[in-house]
Design an enzyme around this catalytic site. Structure first.
Site, mmCIF file in Angstrom:
data_model
loop_
_atom_site.group_PDB
_atom_site.id
_atom_site.type_symbol
_atom_site.label_atom_id
_atom_site.label_comp_id
_atom_site.label_asym_id
_atom_site.label_seq_id
_atom_site.Cartn_x
_atom_site.Cartn_y
_atom_site.Cartn_z
ATOM 1 N N LYS A 25 27.739 3.701 50.876
ATOM 2 C CA LYS A 25 27.379 2.999 52.111
ATOM 3 C C LYS A 25 26.550 3.921 53.025
ATOM 4 O O LYS A 25 25.614 3.482 53.696
ATOM 5 C CB LYS A 25 28.638 2.518 52.840
ATOM 6 C CG LYS A 25 28.272 1.734 54.086
ATOM 7 C CD LYS A 25 29.384 0.943 54.697
ATOM 8 C CE LYS A 25 28.861 0.160 55.893
ATOM 9 N NZ LYS A 25 29.918 -0.187 56.831
ATOM 10 N N ASN A 72 16.782 -5.376 60.479
ATOM 11 C CA ASN A 72 16.789 -4.744 59.154
ATOM 12 C C ASN A 72 15.685 -5.283 58.237
ATOM 13 O O ASN A 72 15.028 -4.527 57.531
ATOM 14 C CB ASN A 72 18.139 -4.968 58.467
ATOM 15 C CG ASN A 72 19.291 -4.353 59.238
ATOM 16 O OD1 ASN A 72 19.077 -3.565 60.145
ATOM 17 N ND2 ASN A 72 20.518 -4.707 58.879
ATOM 18 N N SER A 115 23.788 -1.270 63.489
ATOM 19 C CA SER A 115 24.713 -0.758 64.507
ATOM 20 C C SER A 115 24.033 0.335 65.346
ATOM 21 O O SER A 115 24.255 0.435 66.559
ATOM 22 C CB SER A 115 25.976 -0.210 63.845
ATOM 23 O OG SER A 115 25.630 0.704 62.824
HETATM 24 O O1 PAF Z 1 25.304 0.022 60.247
HETATM 25 C C1 PAF Z 1 24.964 -1.150 60.019
HETATM 26 O O2 PAF Z 1 24.455 -1.867 60.857
HETATM 27 C C2 PAF Z 1 25.197 -1.752 58.637
HETATM 28 O O3 PAF Z 1 26.085 -0.901 57.974
HETATM 29 C C3 PAF Z 1 23.944 -1.979 57.796
HETATM 30 C C4 PAF Z 1 24.207 -1.663 56.363
HETATM 31 C C5 PAF Z 1 22.760 -1.197 58.230
HETATM 32 C C6 PAF Z 1 23.626 -3.465 57.720
HETATM 33 O O4 PAF Z 1 23.339 -4.059 58.939
#
Ligand code: PAF
Length: 290
Positions: free
Chosen positions: A176, A194, A246
């Site tokens: 991840k 994204n 995030s």
């Molecule tokens: O950190 C995040 O926002 C998520 O883990 C990710 C994978 C970038 C998908 O929005």
């Protein structure tokens, strides 16, 4: 029934509270506890009310056996230190932080505590302090962060229906982390959702450069891996095209970001193994100065 303490007030803290309530007794550790001593919120679309005690660290008058640490990565070590005197010597602590580095620092500092880390693909956010939106069903994967933590220690307090056990949680977290390193900082740099990272050629080329470095470091840590950072990140951008990462949300809200626990930790690992990572270093420097 177990007394479960939850430190942190974000979406993941509330989501775990929703899995546990009403079977367990919840204690929400808050900086400013509610005057009536209760914290309640509603999870949507289930429209279910969750409630528990609202208290500060100073108010805790018993030993904690079960703790969910759900702070941001940059607050996690300080949070553990501030609560350590309240923890039973063999307490179980579930860590919910993004990125890497905070879990390892806590594992190094708390060898007798049964430490578990969770990697989640659940989608949730809190539009306000009393509402949790469970936007996308995902999977929680939990595993041991030290040798005193075993799956049997989770029985009874964590519901089996809400997580999968993996002995190799290091690898699950790293997978991840690869995706986060490839996506999150670029969404801040280009101030975009994204999906834009795979729509604009120059953004995608930039992601390629970052991913080549991520793969070199990954191969040293996990030689058996058969996926590339670019493929993982590309797939995630497709699946979450409209989402704001995030890190971009933190940045837009004027909060610190977790870049030190994503690109920053990647660079530390690269330095440990003498692997050059100029693209990631440049990105880290640009965003750290912003
Ligand atoms: O950190 C995040 O926002 C998520 O883990 C990710 C994978 C970038 C998908 O929005």
């Amino acid at each position: 029934m177990h007394d479960i303490y939850i430190l942190g007030s974000g979406a993941m803290a509330s989501l775990w509270a929703s899995y546990l309530y009403p079977k367990q007794t919840l204690h929400f550790i808050q900086r400013t506890p509610s005057p009536d001593g209760l914290y309640r919120f509603t999870i949507e679309p289930q429209n279910k009310e969750i409630k528990g005690r609202s208290l500060s660290i100073q108010d805790i008058d018993t030993q904690i056996d079960y703790l969910i640490l759900a702070t941001k990565a940059y607050d996690a070590v300080d949070a553990m230190n501030s609560i350590k005197d309240k923890l039973a010597h063999n307490a179980c602590v579930l860590l919910l932080q993004n990125g890497l580095g905070s879990q390892q620092a806590i594992a190094a500092g708390f060898p007798s505590i049964k430490l578990f880390a969770c990697s989640s693909t659940e989608g949730a956010y809190k539009p306000n302090a009393n509402t949790l939106i469970h936007a996308g069903k995902g999977i929680n994967t939990i595993g041991p962060m030290n040798s005193v933590a075993s799956p049997a220690d989770l029985t009874g307090w964590l519901p089996k229906s809400h997580y999968e056990w993996r002995d190799d949680i290091d690898f699950v977290l790293w997978r991840k982390f690869m995706i986060n390193c490839a996506i999150n900082p670029l969404t801040v740099l280009y101030n975009c959702p994204n999906g834009d990272l795979i729509k604009h050629n120059d953004y995608t080329t930039h992601m390629h450069h970052l991913c080549e470095e991520i793969d070199l470091i990954t191969k040293v840590r996990f030689p058996h891996i058969n996926e590339s950072a670019f493929d993982l990140a590309h797939k995630t951008c497709e699946l979450t095209a409209k989402n704001f990462s995030s890190m971009l949300q933190d940045n837009r809200n004027g909060n610190p970001t977790e870049i030190s626990f994503m690109t920053g930790y990647l660079i530390e690992q690269a330095n440990t193994y003498n692997i050059p990572c100029p693209f990631n270093e440049a990105l880290f420097n640009t965003l750290s100065q912003a």
